[in-house]
Design an enzyme around this catalytic site. Sequence first.
Site, PDB file in Angstrom:
ATOM      1  N   GLU A  34       0.836  -1.207   0.000  1.00 15.44           N
ATOM      2  CA  GLU A  34       0.000   0.000   0.000  1.00 15.44           C
ATOM      3  C   GLU A  34       0.867   1.252   0.000  1.00 15.44           C
ATOM      4  OE1 GLU A  34      -3.868  -0.640   2.642  1.00 15.44           O
ATOM      5  OE2 GLU A  34      -2.106  -1.580   3.492  1.00 15.44           O
ATOM      6  N   SER A  81      37.032 -11.357   0.142  1.00 10.92           N
ATOM      7  CA  SER A  81      36.754 -12.684   0.680  1.00 10.92           C
ATOM      8  C   SER A  81      38.036 -13.500   0.631  1.00 10.92           C
ATOM      9  CB  SER A  81      35.643 -13.341  -0.114  1.00 10.92           C
ATOM     10  OG  SER A  81      36.040 -13.417  -1.444  1.00 10.92           O
ATOM     11  N   LEU A  82      37.960 -14.730   1.056  1.00  5.47           N
ATOM     12  CA  LEU A  82      39.135 -15.591   1.064  1.00  5.47           C
ATOM     13  C   LEU A  82      38.962 -16.643  -0.003  1.00  5.47           C
ATOM     14  CD1 LEU A  82      39.337 -16.168   4.909  1.00  5.47           C
ATOM     15  CD2 LEU A  82      40.901 -14.792   3.546  1.00  5.47           C
ATOM     16  N   GLU A 111      43.194 -20.022  12.483  1.00  9.34           N
ATOM     17  CA  GLU A 111      42.013 -19.579  13.231  1.00  9.34           C
ATOM     18  C   GLU A 111      40.813 -20.386  12.776  1.00  9.34           C
ATOM     19  OE1 GLU A 111      41.497 -15.523  12.103  1.00  9.34           O
ATOM     20  OE2 GLU A 111      43.543 -14.982  12.658  1.00  9.34           O
ATOM     21  N   LYS A 113      37.108 -20.553  11.167  1.00  8.11           N
ATOM     22  CA  LYS A 113      36.312 -19.741  10.261  1.00  8.11           C
ATOM     23  C   LYS A 113      34.879 -19.763  10.781  1.00  8.11           C
ATOM     24  CE  LYS A 113      35.527 -18.933   5.357  1.00  8.11           C
ATOM     25  NZ  LYS A 113      34.075 -18.778   5.367  1.00  8.11           N
ATOM     26  N   ASP A 115      30.959 -19.025  10.958  1.00  8.76           N
ATOM     27  CA  ASP A 115      29.939 -18.994   9.918  1.00  8.76           C
ATOM     28  C   ASP A 115      28.784 -18.096  10.339  1.00  8.76           C
ATOM     29  OD1 ASP A 115      28.622 -19.548   7.625  1.00  8.76           O
ATOM     30  OD2 ASP A 115      27.980 -21.554   8.198  1.00  8.76           O
ATOM     31  N   ARG A 134      29.180  -6.262   5.311  1.00  9.47           N
ATOM     32  CA  ARG A 134      30.056  -6.414   4.165  1.00  9.47           C
ATOM     33  C   ARG A 134      29.443  -5.818   2.887  1.00  9.47           C
ATOM     34  NH1 ARG A 134      33.432 -10.739   2.243  1.00  9.47           N
ATOM     35  NH2 ARG A 134      33.084 -10.910   0.018  1.00  9.47           N
ATOM     36  N   TYR A 223      38.595 -10.985  14.238  1.00 11.61           N
ATOM     37  CA  TYR A 223      39.757 -11.692  13.708  1.00 11.61           C
ATOM     38  C   TYR A 223      40.653 -10.883  12.775  1.00 11.61           C
ATOM     39  CZ  TYR A 223      35.927 -12.477  10.370  1.00 11.61           C
ATOM     40  OH  TYR A 223      34.861 -12.319   9.551  1.00 11.61           O
ATOM     41  N   LYS A 286      46.520 -17.550   7.962  1.00 13.97           N
ATOM     42  CA  LYS A 286      47.018 -16.225   7.571  1.00 13.97           C
ATOM     43  C   LYS A 286      48.505 -16.127   7.858  1.00 13.97           C
ATOM     44  CE  LYS A 286      42.633 -14.222   9.043  1.00 13.97           C
ATOM     45  NZ  LYS A 286      41.908 -13.565  10.134  1.00 13.97           N
ATOM     46  N   LYS A 310      37.814 -25.272   4.039  1.00 15.80           N
ATOM     47  CA  LYS A 310      36.424 -25.528   4.454  1.00 15.80           C
ATOM     48  C   LYS A 310      36.270 -26.965   4.943  1.00 15.80           C
ATOM     49  CE  LYS A 310      33.246 -23.097   2.764  1.00 15.80           C
ATOM     50  NZ  LYS A 310      32.387 -21.978   2.858  1.00 15.80           N
ATOM     51  N   CYS A 405      -5.321 -27.851  -1.155  1.00 13.23           N
ATOM     52  CA  CYS A 405      -4.985 -28.514   0.103  1.00 13.23           C
ATOM     53  C   CYS A 405      -5.032 -30.039  -0.075  1.00 13.23           C
ATOM     54  CB  CYS A 405      -5.958 -28.075   1.191  1.00 13.23           C
ATOM     55  SG  CYS A 405      -5.676 -28.932   2.748  1.00 13.23           S
ATOM     56  N   CYS A 408      -8.178 -31.222   2.396  1.00 10.68           N
ATOM     57  CA  CYS A 408      -9.579 -30.834   2.201  1.00 10.68           C
ATOM     58  C   CYS A 408      -9.857 -30.330   0.787  1.00 10.68           C
ATOM     59  CB  CYS A 408      -9.997 -29.791   3.239  1.00 10.68           C
ATOM     60  SG  CYS A 408      -9.287 -28.173   2.939  1.00 10.68           S
ATOM     61  N   CYS A 423      -3.623 -23.132   3.463  1.00 10.21           N
ATOM     62  CA  CYS A 423      -4.983 -23.575   3.171  1.00 10.21           C
ATOM     63  C   CYS A 423      -5.907 -22.666   3.962  1.00 10.21           C
ATOM     64  CB  CYS A 423      -5.180 -25.031   3.606  1.00 10.21           C
ATOM     65  SG  CYS A 423      -6.936 -25.465   3.688  1.00 10.21           S
ATOM     66  N   CYS A 429     -10.889 -27.735   7.688  1.00 10.79           N
ATOM     67  CA  CYS A 429      -9.809 -28.595   7.234  1.00 10.79           C
ATOM     68  C   CYS A 429      -9.304 -29.430   8.422  1.00 10.79           C
ATOM     69  CB  CYS A 429      -8.714 -27.703   6.647  1.00 10.79           C
ATOM     70  SG  CYS A 429      -7.265 -28.601   6.087  1.00 10.79           S
TER      71      CYS A 429
HETATM   72  S1  IVH Z   1      39.820 -12.944   7.584  1.00  6.59           S
HETATM   73  C1  IVH Z   1      40.909 -10.312   3.899  1.00  6.59           C
HETATM   74  N1  IVH Z   1      39.266 -14.657   9.480  1.00  6.59           N
HETATM   75  O1  IVH Z   1      35.035 -15.572   5.976  1.00  6.59           O
HETATM   76  C2  IVH Z   1      40.381 -11.448   4.657  1.00  6.59           C
HETATM   77  N2  IVH Z   1      37.581 -14.202   7.873  1.00  6.59           N
HETATM   78  O2  IVH Z   1      35.544 -15.536   2.761  1.00  6.59           O
HETATM   79  C3  IVH Z   1      39.559 -11.046   5.804  1.00  6.59           C
HETATM   80  N3  IVH Z   1      35.467 -15.364   8.278  1.00  6.59           N
HETATM   81  O3  IVH Z   1      34.243 -12.406   4.792  1.00  6.59           O
HETATM   82  C4  IVH Z   1      38.824 -12.145   6.419  1.00  6.59           C
HETATM   83  N4  IVH Z   1      36.090 -16.404  10.107  1.00  6.59           N
HETATM   84  O4  IVH Z   1      33.177 -13.144   6.966  1.00  6.59           O
HETATM   85  C5  IVH Z   1      38.810 -14.031   8.369  1.00  6.59           C
HETATM   86  N5  IVH Z   1      38.909 -16.104  11.263  1.00  6.59           N
HETATM   87  C6  IVH Z   1      38.467 -15.491  10.159  1.00  6.59           C
HETATM   88  C7  IVH Z   1      37.142 -15.678   9.682  1.00  6.59           C
HETATM   89  C8  IVH Z   1      36.743 -15.017   8.507  1.00  6.59           C
HETATM   90  C9  IVH Z   1      35.091 -16.198   9.271  1.00  6.59           C
HETATM   91  C10 IVH Z   1      34.581 -14.970   7.153  1.00  6.59           C
HETATM   92  C11 IVH Z   1      34.529 -13.506   6.884  1.00  6.59           C
HETATM   93  C12 IVH Z   1      35.017 -13.325   5.482  1.00  6.59           C
HETATM   94  C13 IVH Z   1      34.871 -14.692   4.915  1.00  6.59           C
HETATM   95  C14 IVH Z   1      35.977 -14.935   3.915  1.00  6.59           C
END
Ligand code: IVH
Length: 670
Positions: A34, A81-82, A111, A113, A115, A134, A223, A286, A310, A405, A408, A423, A429
């Site tokens: 609306e 991203s990584l 470290e 990762k 999620d 991001r 991190y 890293k 992963k 449904c 019913c 439904c 029902c």
């Molecule tokens: S370092 C330049 N460290 O994974 C790199 N990332 O695909 C900066 N993530 O966007 C990221 N745990 O959201 C880093 N210990 C960790 C992480 C981490 C999760 C995520 C983060 C990033 C994605 C990388």
Amino acid sequence: MDNVGAILQQLRAELEQHNYNYYVLSQPTISDREYDEKMLRLQKLEAEHPEYADPFSPTQRVGSDLTSDFKQVLHQYPMLSLSNTYSEGEVRDFYERTARSLNEPFEIVAELKYDGVSISLIYEEGKLVRAITRGDGTRGDDVTANVRTIRSIPLKLQGTDYPPVFEIRGEILLPWQEYERLNKEREEQEEPLFANPRNAASGTLKQKNPVVVASRKLDAYFYYLLGEQLPADSHYDNLQMARGWGLKVPDVIKKCMSLQDVYDYINYWNNERKNLPVATDGIVLKVNSLRQQRNLGFTAKSPRWAIAYKFQAERAVTRLNSVSFQVGRTGAITPVANLEPVQLAGTVVKRASLHNADIIAGLDLHLGDSVFVEKGGEIIPKIVGVDIDSRSILLGDKVRFISSCPVCGTPLIRPEGEAAHYCPNESGCPPQIKGKIEHFITRKAMNINIGPETVEDLYEAGYIQNAADLYILTIHDLLRLERWAEKSARNFLESLRESRKVPYERVLFGLGIRYVGETVAKRLAVAFPEIDLLIKASLEELTDVDEIGGRIAQSVINYFSDEKNQELVNRLKEYGLQFSLSEDMLTNRSEKLKGLSIVISGTFTLHSRDEYKAMIEQHGGKNSGSVSGKTDYILAGDNMGPAKLEKAAKLGVKIIDEDHFLKMIADGMD
Ligand code: IVH
């Protein structure tokens, strides 16, 4: 002013009001559709009549406010991203490549990762000034107001040895426990479930109302530190410093001196991660030295000095035998895949949720397909894809969502903006009828001790069509059925009698109005202490109640506008159920804060924030999440946010402390 001028003025004023309801109060009174229609009408009229242009027209801020709910901000350092790896071999490649490029000794920091949702925080002079998602990596949403509600994120840093300006990146997460609690609550209200904690965290972070965000206990782990004047020259040491400033840096990060150290870390966490309170999906490696990081540099998408490994999602391949469609208590249809039983992550999987019509269409499922089933972050296994190559020439029937449904036969509806089909035949029902009765008798509602099989029996025997029919059952009725012995029949009738004492708010919950869960029922009961008041309540009166938005309000109105539901309530009333707030709740109530909108801010010593919130409601006041022109008081504790303070001063809102507030509700004056 001619007619067009008057219409324009009216439309602009209306839209401004809706903007305010939506953005400031988080209590829209019209649907997005609306709203959009009105906005389009205004845009069209303005285009036809440029002579009436107005820089303050709501159309003039469509770009900033309406395309997205949050302000977009440019990242100072792009959020890259990584690159992902999935095997020890790929990890070795990374390690060897790094060794070759650097041609000198190096350390790797390993470290977990996490999620969740990545976030970038900016601290200036030790104060959190901005939190940005991001987004597309170059610009993200400014979600500072929401992030400020996350208790583990310091608004002010500890100590003094932090750089004057820096950025820290991390992950916002919804811990497993909280995720399960949230989904359970949503299940009870037949709202669509979050598929995993990441979706839940992301959905929560995009909430328009920080009060809602605050109620879902998000957490954050950090991190990656960035800035011009970082304290140390290695990643590891910088993170240790950041921990000292009060930021939550995981203590499971580890310096690795060899490839073997890296493998050990991976192998350890591959299993151990299952015991963590939050979801992880891999390991991040890293290069430790910042100088070496600079030497290695970046590709267009990701740093060369880091990779992600992963974890293997636990996955199996099996055959899709059939798809069934279940009808819930509110008529929501859930598609379920029936699979050839397969072993996956320690359990045998026979069924997987298919969520909704869009997901089915996206997978392009056919009966008999070999499907990949995964149990990643999810509790319920899901189908992630089809093994197209193994399809035989004799392709099975395409799986389509049903249009009527399965029980019913009533044509299904899909409400605007929702993913689920329903439904609409609520009172005719069978699974909806039985589901509603089952919900009515649950422990949290009327606490009547019979199980779903008994409801089924009574329904099939034609004794019950709705909850009220339970109260006219006689011992003779029951004894006529199989399974009932005199003793169990008497126990059941006794628990029905007992249920007449169940307080109003639980009866209200038991009615099973869509979106009215336990908490909402409580709020409604306090705001409308008699059911008749609730039945007569207008949309406005309903949305005036704290945390009751347009969607819940509309659902309550729809429920009571159905005569059958009114009749049900009347009968239940006649049988002696509670439809007004108990003396207990009433005696402690007053109207001393009636009409006052109060914002709570900071931390308190005499009572908790939740207790103060409850007190405000108990005395007829309204809790509000943000300071606006409509705020009457700010109940301020220690560490009240500077932004609120400033806004309060600007708007001339009165600030009161705990003692003052307690005196107000004791005396009834300020
Ligand atoms: S370092 C330049 N460290 O994974 C790199 N990332 O695909 C900066 N993530 O966007 C990221 N745990 O959201 C880093 N210990 C960790 C992480 C981490 C999760 C995520 C983060 C990033 C994605 C990388």
